[in-house]
Design an enzyme around this catalytic site. Sequence first.
Site, mmCIF file in Angstrom:
data_model
loop_
_atom_site.group_PDB
_atom_site.id
_atom_site.type_symbol
_atom_site.label_atom_id
_atom_site.label_comp_id
_atom_site.label_asym_id
_atom_site.label_seq_id
_atom_site.Cartn_x
_atom_site.Cartn_y
_atom_site.Cartn_z
ATOM 1 N N ARG A 105 0.854 -1.146 0.089
ATOM 2 C CA ARG A 105 0.268 -0.012 -0.160
ATOM 3 C C ARG A 105 0.934 1.140 0.210
ATOM 4 O O ARG A 105 1.761 1.326 0.971
ATOM 5 C CB ARG A 105 -0.844 -0.001 1.202
ATOM 6 C CG ARG A 105 -2.185 0.659 1.118
ATOM 7 C CD ARG A 105 -2.939 0.486 2.100
ATOM 8 N NE ARG A 105 -2.227 0.928 3.496
ATOM 9 C CZ ARG A 105 -3.037 1.432 4.475
ATOM 10 N NH1 ARG A 105 -4.639 0.969 4.447
ATOM 11 N NH2 ARG A 105 -2.798 1.697 5.502
ATOM 12 N N THR A 109 -0.872 7.486 -0.788
ATOM 13 C CA THR A 109 -2.156 7.495 -1.286
ATOM 14 C C THR A 109 -2.993 6.631 -0.820
ATOM 15 O O THR A 109 -4.335 6.500 -1.037
ATOM 16 C CB THR A 109 -2.186 7.184 -2.975
ATOM 17 O OG1 THR A 109 -1.733 5.889 -2.930
ATOM 18 C CG2 THR A 109 -1.171 8.256 -3.721
ATOM 19 N N ASP A 204 5.225 -5.880 8.818
ATOM 20 C CA ASP A 204 6.472 -5.408 9.642
ATOM 21 C C ASP A 204 6.479 -6.240 10.740
ATOM 22 O O ASP A 204 7.688 -6.846 11.220
ATOM 23 C CB ASP A 204 6.273 -4.064 10.030
ATOM 24 C CG ASP A 204 6.795 -3.339 8.781
ATOM 25 O OD1 ASP A 204 7.115 -3.840 7.596
ATOM 26 O OD2 ASP A 204 6.271 -2.163 8.725
HETATM 27 C C1 PRP Z 1 -1.086 -4.309 4.556
HETATM 28 C C2 PRP Z 1 -1.780 -5.334 4.768
HETATM 29 C C3 PRP Z 1 -3.009 -5.460 3.314
HETATM 30 C C4 PRP Z 1 -3.008 -4.016 3.311
HETATM 31 C C5 PRP Z 1 -4.395 -3.863 3.760
HETATM 32 O O1 PRP Z 1 -0.163 -4.726 3.408
HETATM 33 O O2 PRP Z 1 -1.355 -6.690 4.872
HETATM 34 O O3 PRP Z 1 -2.219 -6.192 2.218
HETATM 35 O O4 PRP Z 1 -2.124 -3.405 3.866
HETATM 36 O O5 PRP Z 1 -4.554 -2.366 3.344
HETATM 37 P P1 PRP Z 1 -5.833 -1.961 2.413
HETATM 38 O O6 PRP Z 1 -6.973 -2.645 2.777
HETATM 39 O O7 PRP Z 1 -5.959 -0.645 2.777
HETATM 40 O O8 PRP Z 1 -5.462 -2.238 1.079
HETATM 41 P P2 PRP Z 1 1.264 -3.671 3.335
HETATM 42 O O9 PRP Z 1 1.033 -2.567 2.375
HETATM 43 O O10 PRP Z 1 1.685 -3.125 4.662
HETATM 44 O O11 PRP Z 1 2.328 -4.528 2.858
HETATM 45 P P3 PRP Z 1 3.038 -5.989 3.726
HETATM 46 O O12 PRP Z 1 1.927 -7.240 3.624
HETATM 47 O O13 PRP Z 1 4.055 -6.201 2.816
HETATM 48 O O14 PRP Z 1 3.528 -5.391 4.952
#
Ligand code: PRP
Length: 210
Positions: A105, A109, A204
Amino acid sequence: MAFDDVTLIEHPVISRDLTILRDVNTSMAEFRQAIKRIAIILAYNALKELPLRSFDVETPIGQTTGYDIDQEIMVVPILRAGLSLTDALLQFIPDATVGHLGMYRDEETHEPVDYYSNIPEGVKEAMVLVVDPMLATGGSADDALSFLKKKGAQHLRFISLISAPEGLKRLQEKHPDVHIITSAIDEKLNDDAFIVPGLGDAGDRYFGTT
Ligand code: PRP
């Protein structure tokens, strides 16, 4: 707020382990163990209504009717954090295929950015279980489900640990055909689109990155 087609799984072990996950002082090792225990309960529930086929089985004493699961299963973790829920499903369904969808994410944004996809053959016929511990805005899950539908997926479920009402609403509007299984529906999103109270960033905390 009431949500159709969302199964909230409640269990004393989940209540205790969600507390461990939410606690900012929990170590990475304890975090991993707690997420894996909840994943087993979620997997058990997500697989409850699978169709069975019956056949004759010979026991050492006589004949009886045996059963096998009559449905191909594909598990699709949204990388990275979705990997933490994958093994629990594979323990129950060792011959499930596994597809991977890489997305993170964008911090500004809050929109998902795709960086990898690898979906095995058989997505059209399989029961596709998309897993990600966090459903926040729902952007990542929405993208993942749309991508899988474009690939021909017809039977989809989404499994999450903690869901925000905003994410559930988005999935219900965009993917009313997808049943959602979750162990918590939290209060809201904050201005950074993090789930409140949530548990921070699952990826993380599970992988030891910051
Ligand atoms: C987090 C989580 C989801 C997403 C949720 O991933 O594991 O995939 O954000 O957010 P959303 O519903 O608003 O899309 P992250 O971007 O932290 O990636 P990661 O799993 O690699 O830590």
